[in-house]
Design a protein around this motif. Structure first.
Motif, PDB file in Angstrom:
ATOM      1  N   ILE C 192       0.851  -1.186   0.000  1.00 35.38           N
ATOM      2  CA  ILE C 192       0.000   0.000   0.000  1.00 35.38           C
ATOM      3  C   ILE C 192       0.889   1.239   0.000  1.00 35.38           C
ATOM      4  CG2 ILE C 192      -1.662   1.314   1.379  1.00 35.38           C
ATOM      5  CD1 ILE C 192      -2.719  -1.443   2.348  1.00 35.38           C
ATOM      6  N   VAL C 193       0.564   2.208  -0.868  1.00 36.53           N
ATOM      7  CA  VAL C 193       1.336   3.453  -0.862  1.00 36.53           C
ATOM      8  C   VAL C 193       0.567   4.486  -0.047  1.00 36.53           C
ATOM      9  CG1 VAL C 193       2.473   2.954  -3.056  1.00 36.53           C
ATOM     10  CG2 VAL C 193       0.326   4.225  -3.042  1.00 36.53           C
ATOM     11  N   SER C 194       1.306   5.271   0.716  1.00 36.21           N
ATOM     12  CA  SER C 194       0.665   6.196   1.660  1.00 36.21           C
ATOM     13  C   SER C 194       0.193   7.467   0.964  1.00 36.21           C
ATOM     14  CB  SER C 194       1.650   6.563   2.767  1.00 36.21           C
ATOM     15  OG  SER C 194       2.641   7.429   2.253  1.00 36.21           O
ATOM     16  N   GLY C 195      -0.735   8.134   1.612  1.00 32.82           N
ATOM     17  CA  GLY C 195      -1.193   9.423   1.113  1.00 32.82           C
ATOM     18  C   GLY C 195      -0.057  10.428   1.041  1.00 32.82           C
ATOM     19  N   ASP C 196       0.841  10.382   2.024  1.00 30.69           N
ATOM     20  CA  ASP C 196       1.986  11.289   1.992  1.00 30.69           C
ATOM     21  C   ASP C 196       2.827  11.063   0.740  1.00 30.69           C
ATOM     22  OD1 ASP C 196       1.314  12.536   4.308  1.00 30.69           O
ATOM     23  OD2 ASP C 196       2.628  11.324   5.589  1.00 30.69           O
ATOM     24  N   PHE C 197       3.073   9.792   0.431  1.00 33.88           N
ATOM     25  CA  PHE C 197       3.869   9.487  -0.755  1.00 33.88           C
ATOM     26  C   PHE C 197       3.189  10.008  -2.022  1.00 33.88           C
ATOM     27  CE2 PHE C 197       4.767   6.736  -4.387  1.00 33.88           C
ATOM     28  CZ  PHE C 197       6.146   6.852  -4.451  1.00 33.88           C
ATOM     29  N   ILE C 198       1.882   9.763  -2.121  1.00 34.56           N
ATOM     30  CA  ILE C 198       1.142  10.188  -3.316  1.00 34.56           C
ATOM     31  C   ILE C 198       1.267  11.698  -3.506  1.00 34.56           C
ATOM     32  CG2 ILE C 198      -1.177  10.358  -4.327  1.00 34.56           C
ATOM     33  CD1 ILE C 198      -1.841   7.722  -2.796  1.00 34.56           C
ATOM     34  N   ARG C 199       1.111  12.426  -2.398  1.00 37.45           N
ATOM     35  CA  ARG C 199       1.205  13.879  -2.491  1.00 37.45           C
ATOM     36  C   ARG C 199       2.625  14.334  -2.855  1.00 37.45           C
ATOM     37  NH1 ARG C 199      -2.642  13.383   1.374  1.00 37.45           N
ATOM     38  NH2 ARG C 199      -1.073  12.944   2.953  1.00 37.45           N
ATOM     39  N   GLU C 200       3.623  13.743  -2.195  1.00 37.53           N
ATOM     40  CA  GLU C 200       4.987  14.244  -2.390  1.00 37.53           C
ATOM     41  C   GLU C 200       5.569  13.897  -3.750  1.00 37.53           C
ATOM     42  OE1 GLU C 200       7.783  13.857   0.882  1.00 37.53           O
ATOM     43  OE2 GLU C 200       6.090  13.677   2.277  1.00 37.53           O
ATOM     44  N   VAL C 201       5.215  12.711  -4.261  1.00 38.54           N
ATOM     45  CA  VAL C 201       5.823  12.307  -5.533  1.00 38.54           C
ATOM     46  C   VAL C 201       5.270  13.149  -6.685  1.00 38.54           C
ATOM     47  CG1 VAL C 201       4.221  10.461  -6.239  1.00 38.54           C
ATOM     48  CG2 VAL C 201       6.680  10.276  -6.758  1.00 38.54           C
ATOM     49  N   GLY C 202       4.025  13.584  -6.571  1.00 39.53           N
ATOM     50  CA  GLY C 202       3.505  14.606  -7.482  1.00 39.53           C
ATOM     51  C   GLY C 202       3.266  14.192  -8.916  1.00 39.53           C
ATOM     52  N   VAL C 203       3.325  12.905  -9.225  1.00 47.39           N
ATOM     53  CA  VAL C 203       2.982  12.459 -10.589  1.00 47.39           C
ATOM     54  C   VAL C 203       1.877  11.416 -10.474  1.00 47.39           C
ATOM     55  CG1 VAL C 203       5.294  12.900 -11.502  1.00 47.39           C
ATOM     56  CG2 VAL C 203       4.732  10.616 -10.617  1.00 47.39           C
ATOM     57  N   PRO C 204       1.107  11.204 -11.543  1.00 44.70           N
ATOM     58  CA  PRO C 204       0.020  10.220 -11.474  1.00 44.70           C
ATOM     59  C   PRO C 204       0.558   8.815 -11.219  1.00 44.70           C
ATOM     60  CG  PRO C 204      -0.122  11.560 -13.484  1.00 44.70           C
ATOM     61  CD  PRO C 204       1.182  11.861 -12.857  1.00 44.70           C
ATOM     62  N   ILE C 205      -0.243   8.015 -10.528  1.00 49.10           N
ATOM     63  CA  ILE C 205       0.103   6.619 -10.239  1.00 49.10           C
ATOM     64  C   ILE C 205      -1.042   5.750 -10.746  1.00 49.10           C
ATOM     65  CG2 ILE C 205       0.709   4.943  -8.451  1.00 49.10           C
ATOM     66  CD1 ILE C 205       1.437   7.299  -6.627  1.00 49.10           C
ATOM     67  N   ILE C 206      -0.703   4.795 -11.612  1.00 48.64           N
ATOM     68  CA  ILE C 206      -1.705   3.866 -12.135  1.00 48.64           C
ATOM     69  C   ILE C 206      -1.472   2.493 -11.513  1.00 48.64           C
ATOM     70  CG2 ILE C 206      -2.487   2.614 -14.196  1.00 48.64           C
ATOM     71  CD1 ILE C 206      -1.912   5.105 -15.846  1.00 48.64           C
ATOM     72  N   ASN C 207      -2.545   1.894 -11.009  1.00 49.22           N
ATOM     73  CA  ASN C 207      -2.460   0.558 -10.404  1.00 49.22           C
ATOM     74  C   ASN C 207      -3.325  -0.422 -11.206  1.00 49.22           C
ATOM     75  OD1 ASN C 207      -1.858  -1.410  -8.316  1.00 49.22           O
ATOM     76  ND2 ASN C 207      -3.992  -1.194  -7.669  1.00 49.22           N
ATOM     77  N   ILE C 208      -2.910  -1.688 -11.225  1.00 49.12           N
ATOM     78  CA  ILE C 208      -3.761  -2.730 -11.790  1.00 49.12           C
ATOM     79  C   ILE C 208      -4.276  -3.589 -10.630  1.00 49.12           C
ATOM     80  CG2 ILE C 208      -1.731  -4.222 -12.275  1.00 49.12           C
ATOM     81  CD1 ILE C 208      -4.977  -4.119 -14.353  1.00 49.12           C
ATOM     82  N   HIS C 209      -5.610  -3.633 -10.495  1.00 48.40           N
ATOM     83  CA  HIS C 209      -6.205  -4.452  -9.446  1.00 48.40           C
ATOM     84  C   HIS C 209      -6.747  -5.726 -10.063  1.00 48.40           C
ATOM     85  CE1 HIS C 209      -7.978  -5.286  -5.539  1.00 48.40           C
ATOM     86  NE2 HIS C 209      -9.032  -5.721  -6.205  1.00 48.40           N
ATOM     87  N   HIS C 210      -6.515  -6.844  -9.401  1.00 47.93           N
ATOM     88  CA  HIS C 210      -6.870  -8.134  -9.992  1.00 47.93           C
ATOM     89  C   HIS C 210      -8.306  -8.545  -9.696  1.00 47.93           C
ATOM     90  CE1 HIS C 210      -4.709  -8.452  -6.306  1.00 47.93           C
ATOM     91  NE2 HIS C 210      -4.580  -9.737  -6.261  1.00 47.93           N
ATOM     92  N   THR C 236      -8.997  -4.366 -13.211  1.00 48.31           N
ATOM     93  CA  THR C 236      -9.321  -2.946 -13.225  1.00 48.31           C
ATOM     94  C   THR C 236      -8.044  -2.123 -13.123  1.00 48.31           C
ATOM     95  OG1 THR C 236     -11.413  -3.400 -12.068  1.00 48.31           O
ATOM     96  CG2 THR C 236     -10.629  -1.121 -12.047  1.00 48.31           C
ATOM     97  N   ALA C 237      -7.819  -1.224 -14.061  1.00 48.00           N
ATOM     98  CA  ALA C 237      -6.728  -0.257 -13.943  1.00 48.00           C
ATOM     99  C   ALA C 237      -7.318   1.051 -13.448  1.00 48.00           C
ATOM    100  CB  ALA C 237      -6.045  -0.045 -15.288  1.00 48.00           C
ATOM    101  N   HIS C 238      -6.682   1.635 -12.422  1.00 46.27           N
ATOM    102  CA  HIS C 238      -7.222   2.875 -11.856  1.00 46.27           C
ATOM    103  C   HIS C 238      -6.094   3.753 -11.358  1.00 46.27           C
ATOM    104  CE1 HIS C 238      -6.555   1.690  -7.579  1.00 46.27           C
ATOM    105  NE2 HIS C 238      -6.675   0.475  -8.078  1.00 46.27           N
ATOM    106  N   TYR C 239      -6.374   5.045 -11.242  1.00 45.75           N
ATOM    107  CA  TYR C 239      -5.427   5.949 -10.610  1.00 45.75           C
ATOM    108  C   TYR C 239      -5.452   5.695  -9.114  1.00 45.75           C
ATOM    109  CZ  TYR C 239      -4.923   8.488 -14.991  1.00 45.75           C
ATOM    110  OH  TYR C 239      -4.655   8.822 -16.291  1.00 45.75           O
ATOM    111  N   VAL C 240      -4.285   5.791  -8.504  1.00 44.66           N
ATOM    112  CA  VAL C 240      -4.172   5.512  -7.079  1.00 44.66           C
ATOM    113  C   VAL C 240      -4.493   6.769  -6.284  1.00 44.66           C
ATOM    114  CG1 VAL C 240      -2.557   4.880  -5.247  1.00 44.66           C
ATOM    115  CG2 VAL C 240      -2.495   3.696  -7.461  1.00 44.66           C
ATOM    116  N   THR C 241      -5.368   6.609  -5.291  1.00 49.15           N
ATOM    117  CA  THR C 241      -5.647   7.681  -4.339  1.00 49.15           C
ATOM    118  C   THR C 241      -5.413   7.121  -2.933  1.00 49.15           C
ATOM    119  OG1 THR C 241      -7.965   7.049  -4.153  1.00 49.15           O
ATOM    120  CG2 THR C 241      -7.420   8.659  -5.858  1.00 49.15           C
TER     121      THR C 241
END
Lengths: 301, 301, 301, 301
Positions: C192-210, C236-241
């Motif tokens: 699991i990636v943290s909310g802090d990481f998502i905010r700090e990295v600042g680029v979109p993140i795409i995940n594939i869920h099985h 399902t491919a989705h943006y990570v939040t």
């Protein structure tokens, strides 16, 4: 990086395929076959995992049966089952059958030209343990894929195919293949194989054609598809016969395309369909799910 | 215009289903079942048209078998086959089985509320000879579809369902249904049926749910799908149990949707999926292709 | 064998993407936007290749537009177009926009754990010229895929992720990523990636869920699918939040399965869907076909 | 039971199609078209709901655009928009265009022979409010469907078609159709229409062909599909031209079949595909989503 193909094998079904065997029966339908086969298997304490049987006409048509069973211990017992079945099926019913332990991996030669998408799909699936085969060799008329193939620890043989006379190339193919393989896969091999070669090599040959046969037979199917303005493009896996693009169809699939896609786009979209259709066809073949009859296939998928 | 449902019946397979019977066997797996069943059928000169058998674990799991066979003359012989099978399967193997002549059409009651798309799909398929059933009656809590139903020559019964207490309505349902039907289909019937009703009515109930279960359980699935922003919407046909939307799934399908479609658009797109999924589920049920096991189905399609 | 990723690049559309740019506009709908944008592009002699525009409510809803155009010479002219658009769209219409030359490849980091099927799909597509991106690095919490990745000439970084505290690992991730990538792809990264990481990295993140979200949220979706007895499995491919498995859905697909397939079989069947769904989602992202809005996506595919 | 087709109309999109118009533009691509059209619409305070534009070659190819917009009040304003567009598009850009209020229902004649599945699909969809058209008449060379058609309150005309000379029948068709319809649908009409008829009737004709064209051109496609052993069967909706089965393809779809299915089974499975493919093609046509170009279609779906 060289990874030999054995390193990552993961058994692909439960219970382990180590202990499973398939029995394929094909011939003229007659009453009593199921009972007779069941009796033989029962006598040897085989446990039937699955059984599919189909008759194209119960009044004198053809009979097709696939049975998967477990046996303990497989090796010794399988020979006895075979002897028993030969007695019952060949003598009493005049039926052909083949019996095979699923743990005995089929040996496969892959033919390829320049396009690598189907080849790599098979190499990776095999390495990942999803495709339980032994890839004995890759043969190509172009050197392009040599490095990729060898990085998987698989022999690559270059057999150029210049000019209209293929006899020298086919003689070389036969030297490499004879006694070494149980199946040949044409994974986008852009050469025609002769009737003589098909007869002499003596093992089934599966081809992937880059269209939804019988639409767009022959060369350049994606250009033809663009020209006709179709809304779906497809791919067809079939057994190879002397009649080009006319052999028994194993599997087909399609993908939706739009007016906005160029011939190059269609090729890319089609490549994905080709990969998956070819992989499914080979999977069914090695699991003995396909019975050929005339120019058709019965597929117990 | 009133067309009685018998007028257009066209037999749906060759050879004629008049002469075919299905045998369903389900129970604890034991060696020798296939041989024993084969022997019984052989003894009565039955010709097996198709046979599918599956065991979820050959070491003591459950055994499922569907056999279609022809018999001449069907009527007399079927009783003798049944007696023989009862002896072998119930006594020797402790297995349940059902045996049925395919020409004996199942009698079906359709429940509907206001939406007519699933109802009409079934009425037309039946009239066209594609769905070999007898539609005994349509029951609804709304009068909207009465004229349509009666134009097919089928009785329509209005049973209002006001208030939370469904016991009066369900008592009326039981009076209409008991002894008269072999299957109930909820073709977008927007009422919950009680556990008491399910037990008392004593025949299978198939429901069509307007989502790809288990996603979007409960009411308003299309609004929920729009809210979540899914790219596919679906429908699920399942047997009805006391647990709402939790019964054994028979069939599912989906269709692609886009960001531009409103909830009303999703409903329309979904209606097409509901129609085809429900029709397939009923077709499989009446052809005895489905075996229920726990909260699952084995479908020999 | 080491093949650098540049060696086989084949331009993927005609006319060459070298000369094409995309313009994405998103904001509150107001009359006159199309005319204003058209006027700017016309002034700079841009040729519009395709234009898709969608408004979720013409009475004060949101406006979404994607335009692809050619410009000669691209480099110099694009800056002038941008300045002009900034004036018109930001000042007059208060709209956000992004403008990008399609030849400027996006830099992508791939995160992976042990499963290699999604990773390899992306590596091969990129190498074959089908996926015009630069794969800047692969980051994993396991060493398993290191050799494969490096054989493509791509850096592999092992960042173990032991224990519940991910802060050290995420700090290392940020050191590697910051300034170096435009997109992160979680290609079966089981952390699991943290909310802090998502905010700090600042680029979109795409995940594939099985799984076919929102069905089977969380861990073990294939086991849950088997337990529920579904007839289709999906991915399902989705943006990570910050909300696990709840981000905006980009793409979904399903494949038909049967009662006979084990959880291991479902995983294998699902892996094929995961590969193709993730590849499509990334393709659409890098071609600027996706606009995020709330928890939804508008996809001009 | 006779239900007139107007009784159940439910507007099919939001905002109400009462207030929407479509603009289709087609011709030689030139810079500045988007800006010019946007300026006209902006001047008349039209709100653009969606806009799709495609150029098959930005360097001098063809330009295709579909715009949906709202206008208040529609009726008066639309004439002014049309005059303005005529000035700009015809004079300045030499482009053809058509402008239509979506609330102006297209008048449709359905031709049918004996098979009723496509006909009934259209009648029911129209009655349910899913297909916003006026069905002006049904014309058939057989009386079989007369009662069904008339039960929907729609005129049925029997025009027998005996012998090879169709001129008398086609003359009768023209008398019935001229001035009365905007679209003709051949819903499994098993007669060839002449080039003279196509020219004289002057409205588009959509046909449903019971195969995945160009495979299995001509009569008996399901028998041919069975003979060839294909694993998918399909249907194709296309505009009718003088060249039989060769007109511009609008939509296609397929369904999976197995070795066990007879020709009659294939016909039944195919009938479902025919119904949905034809319904989609008509839906797109009446929403002005299709632009014909040469022997192709551009479909903004």
């Amino acid at each position: 990086m060289t990874i030999t193909q054995e390193t990552r094998y993961v058994p692909s079904t439960t219970p382990s395929t180590e202990e499973q065997a398939t029995l394929i029966i094909h011939g003229k339908d007659r009453p009593g076959i199921v009972a007779a086969v069941g009796a033989v298997l029962s006598r040897h304490n085989a446990n039937i995992v699955s059984l599919d049987q189909y008759s194209d006409n119960p009044e004198g048509g053809e009979f097709f049966q696939r049975t998967v069973f477990t046996l303990e211990p497989m090796k010794v017992a399988l020979e006895k089952v075979e002897a028993d079945l030969a007695q019952v099926l060949r003598s009493d019913f005049e039926l052909d059958f083949t019996l095979r332990a699923l743990s005995a991996l089929k040996r496969v030669a892959i033919f390829v030209s320049k396009s690598d998408h189907c080849l790599l799909e098979l190499l990776w699936r095999q390495r990942r343990g999803e495709l339980p085969i032994t890839i004995s060799m890759v043969i190509s008329n172009h050197p392009d894929t040599a490095d990729d193939v060898r990085s998987f620890g698989i022999p690559f043989f270059l057999v150029p195919s210049a000019g209209p006379d293929k006899s020298a190339a086919e003689a070389e193919h036969l030297r490499l293949l004879t006694g070494n393989v149980d199946l040949i896969v044409l994974a986008r091999y852009m050469q025609i194989v002769s009737g003589d070669f098909i007869r002499e090599v003596g093992v089934p040959i599966i081809n992937i054609h880059h269209s939804f046969l019988p639409a767009f037979i022959g060369a350049g199917p994606y250009a033809k598809a663009k020209e006709r303005g179709v809304k779906l493009i497809g791919a067809t896996a079939h057994y190879v016969t002397e009649d080009l693009d006319e052999g028994p169809i194993i599997e087909q699939d399609v993908v939706r395309v739009t007016h906005g896609e160029t011939v190059a786009d269609l090729q890319r979209r089609g490549a994905d369909v080709e990969r998956s259709v070819l992989a499914r066809a080979i999977q069914w073949h090695i699991e003995d799910r396909i019975i050929r009859t005339g120019n058709h296939t019965v597929v117990f998928s």
